[in-house]
Design a protein around this motif. Structure first.
Motif, PDB file in Angstrom:
ATOM      1  N   HIS A  91     -14.161  -3.847 -34.595  1.00 15.92           N
ATOM      2  CA  HIS A  91     -12.841  -4.815 -34.601  1.00 15.92           C
ATOM      3  C   HIS A  91     -12.349  -4.981 -33.363  1.00 15.92           C
ATOM      4  CE1 HIS A  91     -13.384  -4.395 -38.900  1.00 15.92           C
ATOM      5  NE2 HIS A  91     -12.980  -5.381 -39.178  1.00 15.92           N
ATOM      6  N   GLU A  92     -12.628  -3.954 -32.549  1.00 16.98           N
ATOM      7  CA  GLU A  92     -11.892  -4.200 -31.187  1.00 16.98           C
ATOM      8  C   GLU A  92     -12.499  -3.101 -30.134  1.00 16.98           C
ATOM      9  OE1 GLU A  92      -7.538  -3.477 -28.842  1.00 16.98           O
ATOM     10  OE2 GLU A  92      -7.585  -3.117 -30.949  1.00 16.98           O
ATOM     11  N   VAL A  93     -12.978  -3.490 -29.049  1.00 18.16           N
ATOM     12  CA  VAL A  93     -13.709  -2.802 -28.024  1.00 18.16           C
ATOM     13  C   VAL A  93     -12.791  -2.742 -26.963  1.00 18.16           C
ATOM     14  CG1 VAL A  93     -15.486  -2.330 -26.721  1.00 18.16           C
ATOM     15  CG2 VAL A  93     -15.780  -3.318 -28.899  1.00 18.16           C
ATOM     16  N   VAL A  94     -12.159  -1.650 -26.372  1.00 17.35           N
ATOM     17  CA  VAL A  94     -11.291  -1.453 -25.582  1.00 17.35           C
ATOM     18  C   VAL A  94     -12.247  -0.643 -24.389  1.00 17.35           C
ATOM     19  CG1 VAL A  94      -9.172  -0.402 -24.346  1.00 17.35           C
ATOM     20  CG2 VAL A  94      -9.314  -1.246 -26.585  1.00 17.35           C
ATOM     21  N   THR A  95     -12.540  -1.188 -23.201  1.00 12.94           N
ATOM     22  CA  THR A  95     -13.089  -0.382 -22.055  1.00 12.94           C
ATOM     23  C   THR A  95     -12.031  -0.343 -21.042  1.00 12.94           C
ATOM     24  OG1 THR A  95     -15.148  -1.662 -22.436  1.00 12.94           O
ATOM     25  CG2 THR A  95     -14.846  -0.790 -20.278  1.00 12.94           C
ATOM     26  N   MET A  96     -12.081   1.000 -20.828  1.00 10.77           N
ATOM     27  CA  MET A  96     -11.040   1.791 -19.751  1.00 10.77           C
ATOM     28  C   MET A  96     -11.163   1.091 -18.212  1.00 10.77           C
ATOM     29  SD  MET A  96      -9.274   3.409 -21.624  1.00 10.77           S
ATOM     30  CE  MET A  96      -8.164   3.898 -20.613  1.00 10.77           C
ATOM     31  N   PRO A  97     -10.445   0.767 -17.513  1.00 12.69           N
ATOM     32  CA  PRO A  97     -10.609  -0.058 -16.292  1.00 12.69           C
ATOM     33  C   PRO A  97     -11.088   1.008 -15.127  1.00 12.69           C
ATOM     34  CG  PRO A  97      -8.190   0.605 -16.395  1.00 12.69           C
ATOM     35  CD  PRO A  97      -8.788   1.026 -17.658  1.00 12.69           C
ATOM     36  N   LEU A  98     -12.014   1.558 -15.506  1.00  9.82           N
ATOM     37  CA  LEU A  98     -12.987   2.411 -14.151  1.00  9.82           C
ATOM     38  C   LEU A  98     -14.039   2.130 -14.330  1.00  9.82           C
ATOM     39  CD1 LEU A  98     -11.038   5.585 -15.630  1.00  9.82           C
ATOM     40  CD2 LEU A  98     -10.393   4.657 -13.516  1.00  9.82           C
ATOM     41  N   GLU A  99     -14.630   2.027 -13.187  1.00 12.72           N
ATOM     42  CA  GLU A  99     -15.966   1.741 -12.814  1.00 12.72           C
ATOM     43  C   GLU A  99     -16.988   2.936 -13.315  1.00 12.72           C
ATOM     44  OE1 GLU A  99     -17.139  -1.116 -11.915  1.00 12.72           O
ATOM     45  OE2 GLU A  99     -15.309  -1.820 -11.757  1.00 12.72           O
ATOM     46  N   ARG A 100     -16.854   4.074 -13.048  1.00 10.19           N
ATOM     47  CA  ARG A 100     -17.922   5.252 -13.108  1.00 10.19           C
ATOM     48  C   ARG A 100     -17.479   6.067 -14.536  1.00 10.19           C
ATOM     49  NH1 ARG A 100     -21.740   6.110 -10.038  1.00 10.19           N
ATOM     50  NH2 ARG A 100     -21.519   8.352 -10.561  1.00 10.19           N
ATOM     51  N   ALA A 101     -18.407   6.455 -15.165  1.00 15.63           N
ATOM     52  CA  ALA A 101     -18.155   7.394 -16.217  1.00 15.63           C
ATOM     53  C   ALA A 101     -18.297   8.637 -15.825  1.00 15.63           C
ATOM     54  CB  ALA A 101     -19.468   7.234 -17.470  1.00 15.63           C
ATOM     55  N   ASP A 102     -17.089   9.280 -15.535  1.00 20.62           N
ATOM     56  CA  ASP A 102     -16.726  10.617 -15.004  1.00 20.62           C
ATOM     57  C   ASP A 102     -15.537  11.264 -15.701  1.00 20.62           C
ATOM     58  OD1 ASP A 102     -14.534   9.280 -13.937  1.00 20.62           O
ATOM     59  OD2 ASP A 102     -15.362   9.210 -11.676  1.00 20.62           O
ATOM     60  N   ARG A 103     -15.219  12.491 -14.917  1.00 21.34           N
ATOM     61  CA  ARG A 103     -14.213  13.150 -15.866  1.00 21.34           C
ATOM     62  C   ARG A 103     -12.646  12.527 -15.851  1.00 21.34           C
ATOM     63  NH1 ARG A 103     -11.763  18.852 -13.748  1.00 21.34           N
ATOM     64  NH2 ARG A 103      -9.970  19.159 -14.976  1.00 21.34           N
ATOM     65  N   ALA A 104     -12.549  11.534 -14.836  1.00 21.80           N
ATOM     66  CA  ALA A 104     -11.314  10.646 -14.899  1.00 21.80           C
ATOM     67  C   ALA A 104     -11.268   9.820 -15.854  1.00 21.80           C
ATOM     68  CB  ALA A 104     -11.019  10.296 -13.504  1.00 21.80           C
ATOM     69  N   ALA A 105     -12.540   9.145 -16.203  1.00 25.24           N
ATOM     70  CA  ALA A 105     -12.773   8.166 -17.141  1.00 25.24           C
ATOM     71  C   ALA A 105     -12.723   8.801 -18.601  1.00 25.24           C
ATOM     72  CB  ALA A 105     -14.272   7.401 -17.192  1.00 25.24           C
ATOM     73  N   TYR A 106     -13.205   9.801 -18.706  1.00 26.36           N
ATOM     74  CA  TYR A 106     -13.209  10.622 -20.104  1.00 26.36           C
ATOM     75  C   TYR A 106     -11.709  11.062 -20.272  1.00 26.36           C
ATOM     76  CZ  TYR A 106     -18.129  10.996 -19.497  1.00 26.36           C
ATOM     77  OH  TYR A 106     -19.713  10.630 -19.080  1.00 26.36           O
ATOM     78  N   GLU A 107     -11.181  11.557 -19.249  1.00 27.70           N
ATOM     79  CA  GLU A 107      -9.740  11.869 -19.485  1.00 27.70           C
ATOM     80  C   GLU A 107      -8.815  10.689 -19.859  1.00 27.70           C
ATOM     81  OE1 GLU A 107      -8.547  14.088 -16.170  1.00 27.70           O
ATOM     82  OE2 GLU A 107      -9.716  15.914 -16.903  1.00 27.70           O
TER      83      GLU A 107
END
Length: 160
Positions: A91-107
């Motif tokens: 119903h909703e997809v939120v993509t974090m505003p980070l370019e790379r899938a890394d530790r910062a993105a997961y956190e």
């Protein structure tokens, strides 16, 4: 009706997958479909099993994608069909505003997941936190924030 988020292990054994899937269906079956909202980062393993259970129960699925390149970099070919299907069912997809899938993105994704949640389901073997944003770290953050945590680890479950 609470908004239920999930955290859990990626490396469930093949024999563990149906055990966890059944436990999640049972847990979510206690909520009326009309009010059920599940929040998942839709990673392989526990996150995707939870998302599947939310959809099967007729609930609303909210996905938090850790980064813009997450699908291209982290979704394996054997997981792509399920990932795309769940994105389509959300119903909703939120993509974090980070370019790379890394530790910062997961956190960041874990923080967003907990920010949206009233309750956390943790598919977790009880292993201690690593400080790297894994399952135990998310459980600790949820408990520190006062969120109720339901641990799902069925008898016979194992990690690969």
């Amino acid at each position: 009706m609470p908004i239920i988020a999930v955290t859990g292990h990626l490396d469930l054994t093949e024999a563990t997958v149906p055990l966890v899937a059944a436990a999640l269906r049972d847990l979510l079956g206690g909520y009326p479909a009309a009010g059920l909202v599940g929040v998942s980062c839709v990673a392989a393993g526990a996150d995707s099993l939870f998302a599947e259970a939310v959809v099967a129960a007729g609930g609303r699925l909210v996905l938090v994608i850790p980064s813009r390149d997450y699908r291209a970099r982290k979704v394996k070919p054997e997981q792509a069909e399920q990932f795309d299907r769940l994105v389509g069912a959300a119903h909703e997809v939120v993509t974090m505003p980070l370019e790379r899938a890394d530790r910062a993105a997961y956190e960041a994704a874990g923080e967003e997941l907990l920010r949206r949640a009233d309750r956390l389901v943790a598919v977790w073997d009880g292993s201690p936190p690593s400080g790297k944003g894994g399952t135990a770290d998310v459980v600790r953050a949820a408990r520190d924030a006062g969120l109720p945590v339901d641990v799902v680890w069925p008898e016979g479950a194992a990690r690969g």
